[in-house]
Write an enzyme that holds these catalytic residues in place. Structure first.
Site, mmCIF file in Angstrom:
data_model
loop_
_atom_site.group_PDB
_atom_site.id
_atom_site.type_symbol
_atom_site.label_atom_id
_atom_site.label_comp_id
_atom_site.label_asym_id
_atom_site.label_seq_id
_atom_site.Cartn_x
_atom_site.Cartn_y
_atom_site.Cartn_z
ATOM 1 N N ILE A 178 0.841 -1.205 0.000
ATOM 2 C CA ILE A 178 0.000 0.000 0.000
ATOM 3 C C ILE A 178 0.870 1.246 0.000
ATOM 4 O O ILE A 178 0.630 2.198 -0.760
ATOM 5 C CB ILE A 178 -0.949 0.001 1.219
ATOM 6 N N HIS A 179 1.891 1.255 0.843
ATOM 7 C CA HIS A 179 2.803 2.401 0.924
ATOM 8 C C HIS A 179 3.510 2.630 -0.401
ATOM 9 O O HIS A 179 3.598 3.765 -0.889
ATOM 10 C CB HIS A 179 3.816 2.167 2.044
#
Length: 314
Positions: A178-179
Site C-alpha cells: 500500500i505504501h
C-alpha cells in the site's frame, strides 16, 4: 480554477507560479552555483535535466496517470507471483541480488540527501519553518529540481523491493505494498505542481531511506543488528508521516483562507489524506510488531513468576 477551488470558492494564490512557467518555457537556469547552498558542481544527470526541462515538464503533466497503470500491473504481478510461489516448497535465494539492490538504493538515497539537504537546511535556518513548506524557492536551482525528479522516478523502481519479498517467500504485509503504491501515485501526481511541500517529502524520504536500505543490505549480508535499530527506523518513519501530515494540513488551511502557498488545493487535500493514512498504518505496524508482543511476553513472565511463587508455598 480547479474543481476544488470552485467547490470551496477560493482562489489559487501562490508566491510563485513555476507550475505554469516551466511548461511554457519561461525559466532560466544559472550556471553560477555559488549562489546556492551545497556542492558547487553539476553532475551529468543534472545537465540532462537542464537540457530537457520543458519536455520533462510536459511529459510529467501529460503522463502522470501512467503511475496508476503501473500500480495496477504491480499489484496483479505480486499477488500472482505470491500465489505461484505458494506452490513451491522453497523460495529463490537471490541473496547477492538483494544485497546489491539494497546498497544501490542506499547509495542513491545518500546522494539525494547530499544534494538536497543543504538547500533544505539553508531555508530552515534563514527563512524559517513556514517558508520551508509554503514557498517553493528550490525551483531556482536546477540541481534540486533534478533530484526531485529522480526521486519521483525512483518510486517506480522501488516496486522491485516487493519482488524480492515474494520470490524469496517472505511475509508480505499490507503496509508494504500500500505504501509503495500510494507513494508512487502521489509523487507522480504532484511533481509538475512543483509543490513547496516537496522539500519536506523528498528530504525526509531520502534521509530515512539512506538508513533503511543500509539496514536491509547489512541484514541481507548476515549481520545481526540490535533490535533497537529496527525500532528506531520505524519510529523515524512515523515521525516522517507526522511532519508530512502537519505541513499539508497547514497548507490546506492557507488555501481555504485564500492565503498564498505554493501548492494547489488538490495537492494539499491529497497530501493531507495520504500522510494521515500512512501515519495510521505505520502506528498500527509499530504497535502490532513491538508493543503487543512485548506486552504478551510481560504477561507470560508475570504468570510464570506467580506460578513459581505459589509452588514455593505449597
Amino acid at each position: 480554477m480547479s474543481l476544488l477551488n470552485r467547490l470551496f470558492n477560493v482562489d489559487d494564490v501562490r508566491y510563485h507560479y513555476y507550475y505554469r512557467d516551466i511548461p511554457a518555457g519561461n525559466y532560466t537556469w544559472t550556471h553560477d552555483f555559488s549562489k546556492f547552498p551545497g556542492l558547487q558542481m553539476q553532475l551529468p544527470g543534472e545537465a540532462f535535466v537542464r537540457q530537457y526541462t520543458r519536455e520533462i515538464g510536459h511529459a510529467s503533466t501529460d503522463y502522470w496517470h501512467y503511475s496508476i497503470y503501473i500500480s495496477i500491473g504491480y499489484i496483479v504481478t505480486i499477488f500472482t507471483l505470491k500465489f505461484l510461489m505458494n506452490q513451491r516448497e522453497k523460495g529463490f535465494d537471490l541473496k547477492r541480488e538483494l544485497i546489491l539492490w539494497n546498497w544501490f538504493l542506499a547509495a542513491f538515497s545518500f546522494m539525494g540527501t547530499v544534494r538536497c539537504l543543504p538547500e533544505f537546511w539553508h531555508v530552515l535556518i534563514n527563512d524559517g519553518f513556514f517558508a520551508s513548506y509554503a514557498k517553493n524557492t528550490y525551483v531556482q536551482d536546477i540541481r534540486i529540481n533534478t533530484w526531485y525528479w529522480f526521486f519521483t522516478i525512483s518510486k517506480a523502481a522501488e516496486l522491485i523491493d516487493t519482488l524480492f519479498i515474494v520470490l524469496r517467500k517472505r511475509r508480505l504485509i499490507q503496509l508494504h505494498w500500500i505504501h509503495h503504491t500510494l507513494t508512487l501515485n502521489y509523487s507522480w501526481f504532484v511533481f509538475m505542481d512543483v509543490p513547496s511541500t516537496a522539500r519536506w517529502m523528498v528530504n525526509m524520504n531520502f534521509i530515512v531511506h539512506t538508513f533503511m536500505y543500509s539496514y536491509y543490505a547489512l541484514t541481507a549480508m548476515g549481520y545481526r543488528l540490535p533490535r533497537q535499530v529496527n525500532v528506531t527506523l520505524t519510529t523515524l518513519q512515523i515521525v516522517q508521516m507526522l511532519f508530512g501530515f502537519y505541513i499539508h494540513i497547514d497548507c490546506l488551511r492557507l488555501k481555504l483562507m485564500g492565503q498564498p502557498c505554493d501548492v494547489s488545493m488538490a495537492v494539499a487535500v491529497t497530501g493531507f489524506s495520504l500522510y494521515a493514512l500512512f501515519f495510521l498504518l505505520f502506528m498500527n505496524f509499530f504497535i502490532r510488531t513491538y508493543i503487543i508482543p512485548n506486552s504478551k511476553k510481560a504477561v507470560k513472565a508475570a504468570m510464570a513468576k506467580k506460578q513459581n511463587n505459589e509452588k514455593k508455598f505449597q
